[in-house]
Design an enzyme around this catalytic site. Sequence first.
Site, PDB file in Angstrom:
ATOM      1  N   CYS A  52     -36.334 -20.613  14.336  1.00 21.48           N
ATOM      2  CA  CYS A  52     -37.704 -21.096  14.537  1.00 21.48           C
ATOM      3  C   CYS A  52     -38.783 -20.041  14.285  1.00 21.48           C
ATOM      4  O   CYS A  52     -39.625 -20.199  13.401  1.00 21.48           O
ATOM      5  CB  CYS A  52     -37.846 -21.663  15.949  1.00 21.48           C
ATOM      6  SG  CYS A  52     -36.742 -23.047  16.301  1.00 21.48           S
ATOM      7  N   ASP A  59     -36.396 -28.053  13.913  1.00 19.33           N
ATOM      8  CA  ASP A  59     -34.964 -28.322  13.729  1.00 19.33           C
ATOM      9  C   ASP A  59     -34.702 -29.631  12.988  1.00 19.33           C
ATOM     10  O   ASP A  59     -33.684 -30.292  13.234  1.00 19.33           O
ATOM     11  CB  ASP A  59     -34.220 -28.387  15.071  1.00 19.33           C
ATOM     12  CG  ASP A  59     -34.012 -27.023  15.724  1.00 19.33           C
ATOM     13  OD1 ASP A  59     -34.520 -26.032  15.186  1.00 19.33           O
ATOM     14  OD2 ASP A  59     -33.339 -26.972  16.767  1.00 19.33           O
TER      15      ASP A  59
END
Length: 463
Positions: free
Chosen positions: A80, A47
């Site tokens: 992700c 992130d």
Amino acid sequence: MKLGRRGFLAGAASVAAATALPLGLGAGSAAAAAGARPNILVILTDDQPKQTEWATPKTVDWLVGHGVRFTSGHVTTPLCAPSRSSIFSGKYAHHHGVRDNGHPYNLDQHDTIQRALRQAGYRTGLFGKYLNAWQPADNPPHFEEWLLSDPVVYNDGQYNDNGTVHTIPGYSTSVIRDRALAFLDKAATDTRPWFAFVAPKAPHAPNTPEPKYADTTVPVWNGRPSVDEADRSDKPAWIQNSTGTLATGRQVRANQLRTLLSVDDAVQAIHDRLAALGQLQNTLVVYLGDNGYTWADHGWSKKSVPYLPSVEVPFYVSWPAGGLGAGSPADHRIVANIDIAPTVLEAAGITPDWAVDGHSLLGPYSRDHLLVEWWEQGPHQAGSPHTWSSYLSRTEQYTEYYKLHTDADGLPVGTGEVAFREYYDLDADPYQLVNKLYQATPAQEQALGVPALAATLNAERTA
């Protein structure tokens, strides 16, 4: 081929033999042909948006000062597990099958750089986060050593430690760093080239900083024009209803930067160890985030949307022996996570025996646009983006949102009807404030070239 956990475990027991063949092009193939196959180091943060270099000066000094900064680095799915699967395979998510964070076993483990490298004689290691929803007791395929972390816990986390699941005390970035260093140290006696995938949790929420950085003052940030956007009536409903503010963005940003300070320390430690081992010159290093993150841009404070802060990431590559080492000029090509696997394989002199969507960064290839895509996990809920795909170039972005979601097997289901569209002129409107398709007439859409963009997008996302 889609595999559930049981199918994966059955298939992982055997690996088909393949021959590593040197390519005839590029600096990588020249090094491999000369018998000097490079070590491969991929450092992947979790992130990390693009505008975070304040927290990683030592990383930038090494990998940009002795390598190249790709100024237009992207991920092809801002989530992700799909992004990580694209790094390993070089494929778009609609090809590798990991469309959300719930189905990591859909990835065909044959079609991965770790399989190709280990089969070609590389020593392979994984240290940190692997794929979301991967069962902690399942060993990651094609890695000779590993310390697999799960879930996102910054202190005293649980790890699969070479097949044993247990809690290891300490701050996660430091634990991962130390195991990666131990892996590198074996190069003193093991002469095989190596591949290390080092993936700290930072700066993923809850963004818990190391105690020594908990109160570090970060530079003042006054937002961007896209933060606290006054009028979002031209945006999708979930963006219109989002509640992020400048204060929200500032807090997320500060937390992320503080956790990245420890990542920067870890990268410096890895650099110093490689220098001590005499392996800095012939180690190909790639550093990037698995997706970007919005700091309340358009009121949104997460990822999963097609706006630039969500899909742009820091992207650095260094390999002095391969010609990327003396502070190379910034590279402005549009590059993405799908390009990492082809780059690694070319550097190692390996011809992939599966189809890849990316292109090696060692050659001259330059794309004029990129396909970016995202799938909604489970039936649509208020406040959540629909499945979308986007045509992204330097000058424009065209996005379609669909009435689709992924089912229990991670497969797309639904009508596929287009629910909303956006078009942004990125030259005139880099912060994506004016959706030119909002209340546009057919003539205006034609003038923007939307029919051709829609046709290109449909062809690429369904190919």
